[in-house]
Scaffold this motif. Structure first.
Motif, PDB file in Angstrom:
ATOM      1  N   LEU A   1      11.848  27.375   5.281  1.00 52.97           N
ATOM      2  CA  LEU A   1      10.801  26.654   4.558  1.00 52.97           C
ATOM      3  C   LEU A   1      10.541  25.298   5.204  1.00 52.97           C
ATOM      4  N   ASP A   2       9.272  25.008   5.466  1.00 55.49           N
ATOM      5  CA  ASP A   2       8.882  23.731   6.050  1.00 55.49           C
ATOM      6  C   ASP A   2       7.515  23.354   5.512  1.00 55.49           C
ATOM      7  N   CYS A   3       7.494  22.433   4.560  1.00 53.01           N
ATOM      8  CA  CYS A   3       6.254  22.056   3.883  1.00 53.01           C
ATOM      9  C   CYS A   3       5.292  21.334   4.818  1.00 53.01           C
ATOM     10  N   ARG A   4       5.818  20.658   5.819  1.00 55.01           N
ATOM     11  CA  ARG A   4       4.932  19.953   6.746  1.00 55.01           C
ATOM     12  C   ARG A   4       4.124  20.945   7.595  1.00 55.01           C
TER      13      ARG A   4
ATOM     14  N   ARG B   1       2.067  16.426   1.501  1.00 53.58           N
ATOM     15  CA  ARG B   1       2.134  16.678   2.943  1.00 53.58           C
ATOM     16  C   ARG B   1       1.721  15.435   3.742  1.00 53.58           C
ATOM     17  N   GLN B   2       0.834  14.634   3.168  1.00 49.15           N
ATOM     18  CA  GLN B   2       0.505  13.363   3.818  1.00 49.15           C
ATOM     19  C   GLN B   2       1.730  12.443   3.842  1.00 49.15           C
ATOM     20  N   ALA B   3       2.475  12.439   2.764  1.00 50.35           N
ATOM     21  CA  ALA B   3       3.671  11.604   2.704  1.00 50.35           C
ATOM     22  C   ALA B   3       4.730  12.058   3.709  1.00 50.35           C
ATOM     23  N   LEU B   4       4.846  13.371   3.897  1.00 51.33           N
ATOM     24  CA  LEU B   4       5.878  13.915   4.767  1.00 51.33           C
ATOM     25  C   LEU B   4       5.528  13.804   6.241  1.00 51.33           C
ATOM     26  N   ASN B   5       4.269  13.989   6.576  1.00 43.89           N
ATOM     27  CA  ASN B   5       3.876  14.061   7.983  1.00 43.89           C
ATOM     28  C   ASN B   5       3.979  12.694   8.665  1.00 43.89           C
TER      29      ASN B   5
ATOM     30  N   SER C   1       7.753  10.434  -1.912  1.00 44.32           N
ATOM     31  CA  SER C   1       7.129   9.122  -1.763  1.00 44.32           C
ATOM     32  C   SER C   1       6.635   8.901  -0.335  1.00 44.32           C
ATOM     33  N   PHE C   2       5.693   8.002  -0.201  1.00 46.12           N
ATOM     34  CA  PHE C   2       5.165   7.634   1.106  1.00 46.12           C
ATOM     35  C   PHE C   2       6.076   6.593   1.749  1.00 46.12           C
ATOM     36  N   GLY C   3       5.810   6.333   3.032  1.00 45.49           N
ATOM     37  CA  GLY C   3       6.509   5.274   3.751  1.00 45.49           C
ATOM     38  C   GLY C   3       7.575   5.806   4.676  1.00 45.49           C
ATOM     39  N   PRO C   4       8.065   4.951   5.582  1.00 46.83           N
ATOM     40  CA  PRO C   4       9.133   5.333   6.501  1.00 46.83           C
ATOM     41  C   PRO C   4      10.487   5.269   5.817  1.00 46.83           C
TER      42      PRO C   4
ATOM     43  N   GLY D   1       0.787  -1.224   0.000  1.00 38.08           N
ATOM     44  CA  GLY D   1       0.000   0.000   0.000  1.00 38.08           C
ATOM     45  C   GLY D   1       0.817   1.271   0.000  1.00 38.08           C
ATOM     46  N   VAL D   2       2.128   1.193   0.233  1.00 37.21           N
ATOM     47  CA  VAL D   2       2.980   2.382   0.190  1.00 37.21           C
ATOM     48  C   VAL D   2       3.062   2.881  -1.248  1.00 37.21           C
ATOM     49  N   ARG D   3       2.871   4.181  -1.433  1.00 37.42           N
ATOM     50  CA  ARG D   3       2.876   4.777  -2.766  1.00 37.42           C
ATOM     51  C   ARG D   3       4.210   5.473  -3.026  1.00 37.42           C
ATOM     52  N   VAL D   4       4.841   5.131  -4.149  1.00 40.27           N
ATOM     53  CA  VAL D   4       6.095   5.787  -4.528  1.00 40.27           C
ATOM     54  C   VAL D   4       5.830   6.707  -5.715  1.00 40.27           C
ATOM     55  N   ALA D   5       6.493   7.863  -5.691  1.00 37.61           N
ATOM     56  CA  ALA D   5       6.314   8.857  -6.748  1.00 37.61           C
ATOM     57  C   ALA D   5       7.178   8.496  -7.947  1.00 37.61           C
TER      58      ALA D   5
END
Length: 602
Positions: free
Chosen positions: A210-213, A239-243, A105-108, A41-45
């Motif tokens: 600058l901090d997108c989160r 931002r979902q991926a980063l947070n 990308s998402f994930g740890p 389910g992890v999404r990669v860009a």
């Protein structure tokens, strides 16, 4: 376009915009980008670059670049034309992926190139091979981190991957990156580690404000380090991926000085090295063209290690004397030369020739094409060291290197100068910054313990791996020995050739059969169980290999060995406090010496 994006960013910093993605595409923006979900389910860009800006009508081979620095950063690599533009001009489609847990990308990001990231490669390759425009073939490519991922891809059971071209790779992140000789590379660990940490957590490496989160209006300012996918117009997905992202830090490895130590993140450095997948590399036996440089950290060593560790694989090696990006010459015998050798056009002609042969299913013959420092020439060999080399031994005497072992025993003392270093522009800095530029080292050597040969009576080629054997005692219980091999011209100029280092607690010789891969001459395990304590004042035998090299030593020139106990510009200090003194033994049954691979220059 760049001015419009800059203006947009300026307004956002003042809180005057809703922060949409830029309407016009600045340099590096891809033709198409989207999130690709992985098995968990992890999404990669993923970004796609097409010849002419749109999917090709004729089937095309895909170049796969997997990065952790941001897809748009990779798309801007190489100047004009960029690397990607070079591929597009040849009709390739280029896919650039943000690896899981990095940038968009998402994930740890618990570890670099971890097991999940490597498993992602199978799905990414299969996905690209199945696109309508694809001919079903994928070739891995990349420089630096991207080179490591390209070599990892060659170990995967992915039929669509037909070859890889890793350029400037680290086969073993421990020995060929963060702890060469077991000595902590502070420059790489902290400068690189903190840079990547900042970007992966949504901060700009160039503007701490600058901090997108925290603020959506800051997100446009992260380009090119972070590029949202096409559908993410308002940065919601980014931002979902980063947070909430988990991420390793440099501190995880500060207290992991042995090869088998797990860092605070639960992973050893060998775990995220292509060497950890040696069985897969041998099993898959994919054609690879590996590039390295004598002047880029240990990338030449990495290329030769890969060559020896996969003895039946179709591997072609190219070793230059360029910087990490292969866009600048770094031959210390020609310090004023800037243009890389070969030129970028010639480099890509070589890469394209390899790819054309692989796509045509022509055999790839094992070969090493290497540059000779000071000669401005390339040589070819099927074996390393090359045929005709004589391992020539020089024994230390008072200030000199002699071909005969001194009959009488002696010693020489050296008080370690902890201000000694190799400068800000070195083989180490080029990994993440300034290109190598070694000036005349006469002044630097005044802080070191030096030994010179007699002038050579004919032109000679050094080609192989010099090995140092020291019989030495230290004042402390944790010394480090740095050894430099240099050329001394008749006018006194001292030119850097290569170096090696060893933390003395790692000095136990290793049985090559117990090591994870072929480490070459004078190997050590660097395992915690094999560490040997150092007793202050007690003479030790310390043998280790310098980085491999090839150099022309001209008639009338001398070879110099310079010994240090510190490199303040690059490496951690050992011991951390207090003075250090070496007592080097000379002659008789404790004859310190260096073995240099030499042959007459032809």
């Amino acid at each position: 376009m760049a001015r419009r994006l800059a203006a947009l960013i300026g307004l956002c910093l003042l809180g005057a915009c809703a922060a949409p993605a830029p309407a016009s595409r600045p340099a590096g923006w891809s033709d198409q980008s989207y999130y690709l979900p992985m098995r968990d389910g992890v999404r990669v860009a993923l970004s796609l670059h097409f010849p002419g800006g749109k999917p090709p009508a004729a089937k095309a081979t895909t170049i796969l670049i997997q990065t952790r620095y941001g897809r748009a950063v990779e798309a801007r690599r190489g100047g004009a034309p960029t690397d990607i533009e070079m591929f597009l001009a040849r009709g390739y489609v280029v896919a650039v992926v943000d690896t899981r847990g990095s940038t968009a990308s998402f994930g740890p990001r618990d570890v670099e190139m971890g097991p999940d990231e490597r498993a992602d490669m199978d799905e990414i390759i299969a996905h690209l091979a199945a696109r309508k425009w694809s001919d079903g073939r994928v070739i891995g490519y990349g420089i630096s981190y991207m080179a490591d991922t390209a070599d990892f891809a060659a170990s995967r059971p992915a039929p669509a991957l037909i070859a890889s071209v890793p350029r400037q790779m680290d086969f073993d992140a421990y020995l060929q990156g963060f702890l060469p000789g077991g000595v902590q590379n502070n420059f790489l660990l902290y400068t690189w580690g903190n840079y990547t940490l900042k970007v992966d957590l949504g901060r700009s490496p160039r503007n701490d404000a600058l901090d997108c989160r925290l603020r959506v209006e800051d997100c446009p300012g992260l380009f090119p380090d972070i590029q949202p996918v096409d559908s993410d117009k308002d940065f919601t997905l980014l931002r979902q991926a980063l947070n909430g992202r988990r991420h390793w830090t440099p501190e995880d490895y500060v207290n992991a000085p042995f090869r088998d130590d797990k860092g605070g993140n639960g992973h050893s450095m060998l775990d995220f090295s292509p060497a950890s997948e040696l069985a897969g590399l041998i099993r898959e036996n994919k054609p690879v063209m590996i590039w390295g440089s004598w002047m880029d950290a240990t990338t030449a060593q990495a290329a030769l290690t890969r060559f020896h560790s996969t003895p039946d694989a179709p591997v072609e090696i190219v070793i230059t004397a360029n910087n990490h990006g292969h866009d600048r010459s770094a031959d210390p015998f020609f310090p004023d030369r800037v243009v890389p050798v070969p030129t970028r056009d010639a480099q890509f002609a070589t890469v394209f020739d390899f790819m054309d042969r692989v796509r045509a299913r022509k055999p790839v013959t094992r070969n090493i094409h290497y540059y000779v420092l000071g000669a401005d020439a390339f040589r070819d060999t099927r074996v390393w060291p090359p045929l005709g080399i004589t391992e020539t031994r020089f024994y230390f005497a008072k200030g000199t290197l002699q071909p005969q072992r001194p009959a009488n025993k002696g010693t020489v003392d050296y008080i370690v100068n902890f201000t000694a270093g190799t400068g800000q522009n070195t083989r180490w800095s080029t990994q993440f910054g300034a290109p190598p530029n070694y000036p005349d080292r006469r002044e630097a050597d005044a802080k070191l313990l030096v030994f010179d040969t007699a002038p050579f009576d004919a032109d000679m080629e050094v080609a192989g791996t010099p090995v140092i054997e020291l019989f030495a005692a230290a004042q402390s219980s944790d010394p480090v020995f740095f050894v430099y091999l240099e050329d001394v011209a008749p006018d006194g100029r001292v030119t850097y050739i290569t170096e090696g280092q060893l933390r003395a607690i790692h000095r136990a010789p290793a049985d090559p059969a117990t090591l994870p891969y072929d480490q070459g001459p004078a190997p050590h395990s660097f395992r915690r169980a094999d560490a040997l304590p150092v007793m202050p004042g007690e003479t030790m035998r310390i043998e280790f290999a310098l980085n491999p090299t090839a150099a022309l030593i001209r008639k009338g020139h001398r070879l110099r060995v310079a010994i240090a106990g510190a490199d303040a510009d690059v490496f951690r200090r050992y011991p951390e406090q207090g003075p250090e003194r070496f007592r080097v033994s000379l002659g008789a049954d404790a004859a310190s010496a260096i073995t240099v691979p030499l042959r007459p220059w032809r």
